[in-house]
Scaffold this active site. Structure first.
Site, PDB file in Angstrom:
ATOM      1  CG  MET A  45      -1.086   5.120   4.912  1.00  9.49           C
ATOM      2  SD  MET A  45      -1.362   4.030   6.337  1.00  9.49           S
ATOM      3  CE  MET A  45      -1.840   5.192   7.607  1.00  9.49           C
ATOM      4  CB  CYS A  77      -0.182   7.588  -3.924  1.00  8.87           C
ATOM      5  SG  CYS A  77       1.482   6.960  -3.704  1.00  8.87           S
ATOM      6  CE1 TYR A 107       0.416   1.798   4.245  1.00  9.77           C
ATOM      7  CE2 TYR A 107       0.638  -0.567   4.575  1.00  9.77           C
ATOM      8  CZ  TYR A 107       0.815   0.726   5.026  1.00  9.77           C
ATOM      9  OH  TYR A 107       1.386   0.960   6.251  1.00  9.77           O
ATOM     10  CB  CYS A 108       1.369   4.072  -1.785  1.00  9.40           C
ATOM     11  SG  CYS A 108       0.018   4.265  -2.963  1.00  9.40           S
ATOM     12  CB  ALA A 109      -0.231   8.329   0.046  1.00  3.00           C
TER      13      ALA A 109
END
Length: 141
Positions: free
Chosen positions: A118, A94, A88-90
């Site tokens: 997130m 993203c 996962y990222c932001a």
């Protein structure tokens, strides 16, 4: 005159079934990750592929920090070849998780993307861990 929706004919039920079923091979979501963690069914490694400073500012509990640019054969050698990774990222704005997933796939590693990142995790109201946790940076569980 058809609407913008029906201007292109919808897929057949069979084609739609194949398409949506296939997506689950590539994606999971925050709720499923949280539920797996809650029930102790962690048969995957959760990787936060954002920059390390973002990880320290707030991350999914139990996630390991491994920025997508540092996903290399050397780092991944710490885990068995059949280890499933969830990245996962932001969030939806993203593409870091896509970059991380691509790097893992090119290394022959099974990988899924956690939709929402997130942003999704926070939207669900799940706990966010802050700070650098002992053993959390690019270490196998």
């Amino acid at each position: 005159m058809p609407s913008r929706i029906t201007d292109v004919k919808p897929a057949t039920a069979q084609t739609a079934t194949e398409h949506f079923a296939k997506k689950f091979e590539f994606e999971t979501d925050c709720w499923d990750v949280h539920e797996s963690m809650r029930t102790g069914k962690m048969d995957f490694v959760l990787l936060d592929v954002r920059g390390h400073a973002s990880y320290v500012a707030g991350h999914v509990p139990g996630a390991l920090s491994l920025p997508h640019g540092k996903i290399t054969a050397t780092h991944m050698a710490e885990w068995p070849d059949d280890t499933v990774f969830v990245v996962y990222c932001a969030g939806p704005h993203c593409n870091g998780a896509d970059r991380g997933a691509l790097r893992l796939a090119r290394l022959g590693r099974p990988v899924k993307l956690m939709l929402g990142g997130m942003t999704g995790w926070e939207d669900e109201g799940f706990v966010i861990e802050r700070g650098e946790q002992a053993g959390s940076v690019a270490q196998p569980a």
